[in-house]
Design an enzyme around this catalytic site. Structure first.
Site, PDB file in Angstrom:
ATOM      1  N   SER A   1     -10.008  -0.155   6.808  1.00  0.00           N
ATOM      2  CA  SER A   1      -9.405   0.066   5.667  1.00  0.00           C
ATOM      3  C   SER A   1      -8.626  -1.352   5.139  1.00  0.00           C
ATOM      4  O   SER A   1      -8.399  -1.136   3.878  1.00  0.00           O
ATOM      5  CB  SER A   1      -8.349   1.050   5.681  1.00  0.00           C
ATOM      6  OG  SER A   1      -9.013   2.192   5.587  1.00  0.00           O
TER       7      SER A   1
ATOM      8  N   SER B   1      -9.812   1.920   2.634  1.00  0.00           N
ATOM      9  CA  SER B   1      -8.859   2.525   1.861  1.00  0.00           C
ATOM     10  C   SER B   1      -7.955   1.907   1.090  1.00  0.00           C
ATOM     11  O   SER B   1      -7.385   2.201   0.123  1.00  0.00           O
ATOM     12  CB  SER B   1      -8.206   3.913   2.607  1.00  0.00           C
ATOM     13  OG  SER B   1      -7.191   3.221   3.586  1.00  0.00           O
TER      14      SER B   1
ATOM     15  N   LYS C   1       0.649  -1.317  -0.086  1.00  0.00           N
ATOM     16  CA  LYS C   1       0.072   0.059   0.110  1.00  0.00           C
ATOM     17  C   LYS C   1       1.038   1.326  -0.021  1.00  0.00           C
ATOM     18  O   LYS C   1       2.186   1.281   0.871  1.00  0.00           O
ATOM     19  CB  LYS C   1      -0.997   0.099   1.208  1.00  0.00           C
ATOM     20  CG  LYS C   1      -2.017   1.042   1.392  1.00  0.00           C
ATOM     21  CD  LYS C   1      -2.672   0.838   2.488  1.00  0.00           C
ATOM     22  CE  LYS C   1      -3.894   2.011   2.529  1.00  0.00           C
ATOM     23  NZ  LYS C   1      -4.927   2.037   3.803  1.00  0.00           N
TER      24      LYS C   1
END
Lengths: 487, 102
Positions: free
Chosen positions: A179, A155, A80
């Site tokens: 997330s 996210s 990420k």
């Protein structure tokens, strides 16, 4: 043969690498070819690091030759873009960090490299991890591999989409209020948010410092356990990193869960949950019962409904302080045409941040401002204590708590973009465990209208092992592991 | 200081004040949009004020550790060039900034 290697789980690929059925370079080339084929439609990555990945793959192959390989050596991983990687652009999904090349690496990336894992690239995310769909990324939304017109969740939506689309075998995400678990649910993956303090936050672009944790997303529970073992443990560079010894959670795979006490809180079965989600969760509870678990649906956690307000006061308050560092002076985007230092700073932030980030900074600044601090921020911190106390009392009685992960399956891109509160409601089932700092895992429990539904299993503090045992037993009896969409 | 959480909506002036605290420049259309959106979000937080939290300690982090110390040892850190590599403007090995006092 090599063109289908990307379909493997990490543990299957490890067996192949160990048996010399193929090399890490071949495995990595297969994943990179898959990226070339599907990335224009999925957009899981912000930055690809193909050359670096092949170099790391060659190093991994040498480790297999010298007998120093570990379970993640040579495995292509998505990281990420909130995770700082030395020499590889790290944007956190924001325009304000568009050209930021980190001079150091995060603890979790160091751990991945130590294990010999291969980084395919930096995955897409909502800007500064603020969002539930990746639509708040400054680099455009990712698409759900199960249906490209839908969001992958967020996210960590880029990480979840990459795992499902075959653009990596496993990935790292970060979870502040859901997330990791919510995108894992919407993309049909396993995703684990560790206990607060289990994984070092050193080198993680900060959002809500009392909530942020890094965790794995994978195609089955075993891969997630392997990744967690790699990144867990004490790091003196993060003073909230827990110094207690960390058990090897892979030992919790394949355990008999007969007699496990499962609490099902009634407050999670509310209006807003889709009937298809409800049906899959009811079936999952029956499957757990079939595995010998004692299911108790009389559990009540009455403060649950307030977790959303608590979270959306505390996380933005922490964010407003953390994001003060983006001033256009030390690094990042810098507006320089203004008449004064203050004008430059205000324009840097106006042009560098997206709307959702501005909303949360302002919400936090308001909650912390004179006259409102007691009523908002301090009140939220006290209600946080009430939520924690309810969970603590529940874990005196139960081994794990089981809920849905998300009230809905994946929704269309654009559907909630102009209604911030509707977007916040996506996390209504993941926020309470985040607020309490408890570990929790999403495990797929079937499809509704052709889209994945996720089961959330919450554990007691530092009891990742038990939620992995429960999730692995469920996954084994349910037979979902490593199911990929046609794309 | 207790304040009235019944009044949950924000005025455009309050939004401008918050934006100034946060050092974010807003256009007029920004102010109108954020006033409506932030007011809408705050309305949902009103229910918190009805909860009794008398005698409840605030939680600052869920798994607290106290007095985390480390040995005070000399160790290597980033070089000057590494630390400056992302600076928007530099001069003589320093970050160049606009005058703070005018």
């Amino acid at each position: 043969m090599s063109e289908e290697l990307w379909r493997m789980t990490a543990h299957e690929a490890h067996e192949g690498l160990r048996a010399r059925a193929f090399t890490s370079v071949e495995l990595t080339e297969s994943v990179l070819q898959r990226v070339a084929d599907v990335e224009p439609r999925v957009h899981a990555y912000i930055t690809l690091s193909a050359d670096l990945a092949l170099e790391q793959a060659r190093e991994a192959d040498a480790k297999f030759e010298s007998g120093t390989a570990t379970p993640l050596t040579g495995i292509p991983v998505g990281v990420k873009d909130v995770i700082v990687t030395k020499g590889v652009r790290t944007t956190a999904g924001s325009r304000i960090l568009e050209n930021f090349i980190p001079p150091y690496s995060s603890h979790v990336y160091e751990q991945l490299r130590r294990s010999g894992a291969v980084m395919v690239g930096k995955t897409n995310m909502d800007e500064f991890a603020m969002g539930s769909s990746t639509e708040h990324s400054a680099y455009g939304a990712s698409h759900n591999p199960w249906n490209l017109e839908l969001v992958p969740g967020g996210s960590s939506g880029g990480s979840a989409a990459a795992v499902s689309a075959g653009e990596c075998l496993v990935a790292l995400g970060s979870d502040t209020g859901g997330s990791i678990r919510q995108p894992a649910a919407l993309c049909g993956n396993v995703g684990l948010d560790p206990t607060y303090g289990r994984v070092s936050r050193f080198g993680i672009v900060a959002f809500g410092s009392s909530l942020d944790q890094v965790g794995p997303i994978g195609r089955d529970v075993e891969d997630v356990a392997t990744m967690l073992d790699c990144i867990s443990g004490h790091d003196p560079r993060d003073s909230t990193s827990n110094p207690e010894p960390v058990p090897d959670v892979r030992h919790y795979l394949g355990q008999d869960i007969r007699g496990m006490k499962v609490g099902v809180p009634k407050e999670y079965f509310i209006a807003g949950m889709e009937p298809g989600v409800r049906a899959r969760i009811d079936e999952a509870l029956k499957a757990l019962e079939g595995l010998g678990c004692e299911i108790d649906t009389s559990l009540s956690l009455p403060t649950t409904e307030h977790a959303l307000a608590v979270y959306y006061l505390i996380a933005p308050s922490e964010a407003s302080a953390n994001l003060a560092r983006y001033d256009g002076v030390k690094y990042g985007y810098s507006y320089r045409e203004g008449a004064s230092m203050w004008e430059n700073m205000e324009q840097t932030r106006a042009r560098g941040f997206g709307d959702e980030v501005k909303r949360r900074i302002m919400l936090g600044a308001y909650a912390l401002s004179a006259g409102y601090y007691d009523a908002y921020y301090l009140k939220a911190q006290k209600v946080r204590t009430l939520i924690n106390n309810e969970f603590k009392a529940a874990f005196d009685k139960y081994d794990v708590i089981v809920t849905p992960t998300s009230p809905t399956v994946a929704f269309p891109i654009g559907a909630k973009l102009n209604d911030p509160y509707a977007m916040y409601l996506n996390d209504v089932y993941t926020l309470p465990a985040s607020v309490a700092g408890l570990p929790s895992i999403n495990v797929p429990c079937g499809l509704s209208e052709g889209l994945p539904v996720g089961l959330q299993i919450i554990g007691n503090f530092f009891d990742e092992g038990r939620i992995i045992s429960a999730a692995h037993a469920f996954e084994t009896t349910f037979g979902w592991a490593n199911r990929l969409p046609d794309l | 200081m207790p304040c009235n959480l019944k009044r949950m909506s924000l005025t455009p002036d309050e939004v401008l004040h918050i934006a100034r605290l946060a050092r974010i420049s807003l256009t007029e259309t920004d102010v109108a949009r954020f006033t409506a959106q932030l007011s809408g979000i705050l309305e949902h937080f009103a229910a918190l004020s009805a909860l009794n939290t008398d005698g409840i300690e605030p939680t600052t982090q869920p798994v607290p550790l106290y007095n985390v110390m480390r040995a005070d040892l000399v160790a290597s850190s980033l070089t000057r060039n590494e630390a400056l590599a992302n600076a928007p403007e530099q001069e003589d090995g320093l970050i160049r900034v606009r005058a703070v006092l005018e």
